[in-house]
Scaffold this motif. Sequence first.
Motif, short mmCIF file in Angstrom:
data_model
loop_
_atom_site.label_atom_id
_atom_site.label_comp_id
_atom_site.label_asym_id
_atom_site.label_seq_id
_atom_site.Cartn_x
_atom_site.Cartn_y
_atom_site.Cartn_z
N LEU A 1 0.85 -1.20 0.00
CA LEU A 1 0.00 0.00 0.00
C LEU A 1 0.89 1.24 0.00
O LEU A 1 1.76 1.39 0.85
CB LEU A 1 -0.90 0.00 1.26
N GLN B 1 1.67 -2.02 -5.01
CA GLN B 1 0.50 -2.85 -5.33
C GLN B 1 -0.77 -1.99 -5.39
O GLN B 1 -1.41 -1.91 -6.41
CB GLN B 1 0.37 -3.93 -4.27
N THR B 2 -1.11 -1.34 -4.28
CA THR B 2 -2.28 -0.47 -4.25
C THR B 2 -1.81 0.95 -3.96
O THR B 2 -1.03 1.17 -3.03
CB THR B 2 -3.27 -0.92 -3.15
N VAL B 3 -2.25 1.88 -4.81
CA VAL B 3 -1.82 3.27 -4.65
C VAL B 3 -3.02 4.14 -4.30
O VAL B 3 -4.06 4.07 -4.96
CB VAL B 3 -1.16 3.80 -5.95
N VAL B 4 -2.87 4.90 -3.24
CA VAL B 4 -3.92 5.83 -2.80
C VAL B 4 -3.37 7.25 -2.93
O VAL B 4 -2.23 7.51 -2.52
CB VAL B 4 -4.30 5.55 -1.32
N LEU C 1 -3.42 11.46 -9.38
CA LEU C 1 -4.75 10.85 -9.41
C LEU C 1 -4.92 9.92 -10.60
O LEU C 1 -5.75 9.01 -10.56
CB LEU C 1 -5.84 11.93 -9.42
N HIS C 2 -4.13 10.14 -11.65
CA HIS C 2 -4.21 9.26 -12.82
C HIS C 2 -3.46 7.96 -12.57
O HIS C 2 -3.52 7.05 -13.38
CB HIS C 2 -3.62 9.95 -14.06
N HIS C 3 -2.71 7.90 -11.50
CA HIS C 3 -1.86 6.74 -11.26
C HIS C 3 -2.16 6.11 -9.91
O HIS C 3 -1.30 5.49 -9.31
CB HIS C 3 -0.39 7.14 -11.40
N ALA C 4 -3.39 6.33 -9.45
CA ALA C 4 -3.81 5.78 -8.15
C ALA C 4 -5.00 4.85 -8.36
O ALA C 4 -5.74 4.98 -9.34
CB ALA C 4 -4.18 6.91 -7.20
N ASP C 5 -5.15 3.91 -7.45
CA ASP C 5 -6.31 3.02 -7.48
C ASP C 5 -7.49 3.64 -6.75
O ASP C 5 -8.63 3.47 -7.12
CB ASP C 5 -5.96 1.67 -6.84
N LEU C 6 -7.17 4.36 -5.67
CA LEU C 6 -8.19 5.04 -4.89
C LEU C 6 -7.69 6.47 -4.67
O LEU C 6 -6.50 6.69 -4.47
CB LEU C 6 -8.36 4.38 -3.51
N ALA C 7 -8.64 7.42 -4.69
CA ALA C 7 -8.22 8.80 -4.48
C ALA C 7 -9.29 9.59 -3.75
O ALA C 7 -10.48 9.30 -3.88
CB ALA C 7 -7.91 9.47 -5.82
#
Lengths: 89, 283
Positions: A12, A32-35, A46-52
């Motif tokens: 994370l 693995q997971t990007v916030v 924000l274009h490279h996140a899973d959740l924002a």
Amino acid sequence: VGITGARVAPELYVAVGISGSVQHRAGMQSSQTVVAINNDPEAPMLHHADLAVVGDWHEVVAGMLDVMAGDGQPGPATAHRGDTVGAEP
Amino acid sequence: MSNDATQPLRVLVTVKQVLDPEAPPALLRAHPDTHEVSGRGVAPRLDPYSMHALQAALVLREQCAAERAVEIHVVGIGPSPSRNLYLRALASGADRVSLLDTASDPVTFGDSWATADRLARLVRHVRPDGWDLVLTGRRGADTNTGAVGAALARLLDVPVVTLATALRVEQSEGGPRVLVDQLADSGSNLLSAPLPAVVTVSHEVGEAPVVPFARMVEAKKMPLDILVPADLDGTESTGAPATTYALVGMQERDEHRTCELVEGSDAREAGRALARRLLELTA
């Protein structure tokens, strides 16, 4: 974290107030997971996140801590400038 | 070289023009056929890493103000450089800019030896009477090799000190020396080298400050020369090959992620929703 700093690939990755320049992303894009938490809805991160979340990170992080503290209700935890663990290269 | 402390300290700063590295990467496209990267609507700018080197020169000028003048001469190479962009270097405090337009004889993307060869010959051409210090950024924001400073020092046959977080020039018995705080993993090294020397500058020094528009207008009257490769025909060869490698392919990494925007009645509530969503994902 970034081209001139550390390269990390955690399960994370929480980018707090990080615009997401190419230099920075080179250091974390295998995570693995990007916030992303940013008050700028146009931030490249924000274009490279899973959740924002778009908003003031002081408030957003405080809300996250509410939940982690247990009950999802407002608690004493408040985020302060200087609590961040990463910085732009 | 000038060992006379009453003479101005002659500092060259390498400054590169790049596509704005802060631009959204979605706008950047690799062109495998021409080996170029272009950006739709992405403005070029002076490389932030170069601006650290310029800032180091400006700080050096402040430090030396009581003893000697510091001449700051910006040099750069690249295809079709923008005169307007380099006005910023002049407005920031550089005395002169000399650029080599390589549009007619391009350097392969990231070929540090070839870049250093052109820079070394440009330096010799514009400073036939010598110089004291060359400052470069720690790397280029587009090519990211971090090798040009060291290659340039090799071709100019002078010492190189990399990753300076601070520097100063001092007189010693043997002549002037540059003292450099060098970034290390968990602290710093203090290094000293005789001038002339090349120093690569790390970002801890900061970027040269943004200047008022009026200064940019004044800078239009200052010397900004754009040379072409033929102008360097008379300079001594560096011995480096004009090209050290061929770029045979390039491709974009697929970094696309589908972003789920988490919202709430206010930012704190959005933060709670985000934490709950993360807990769901890891459950």
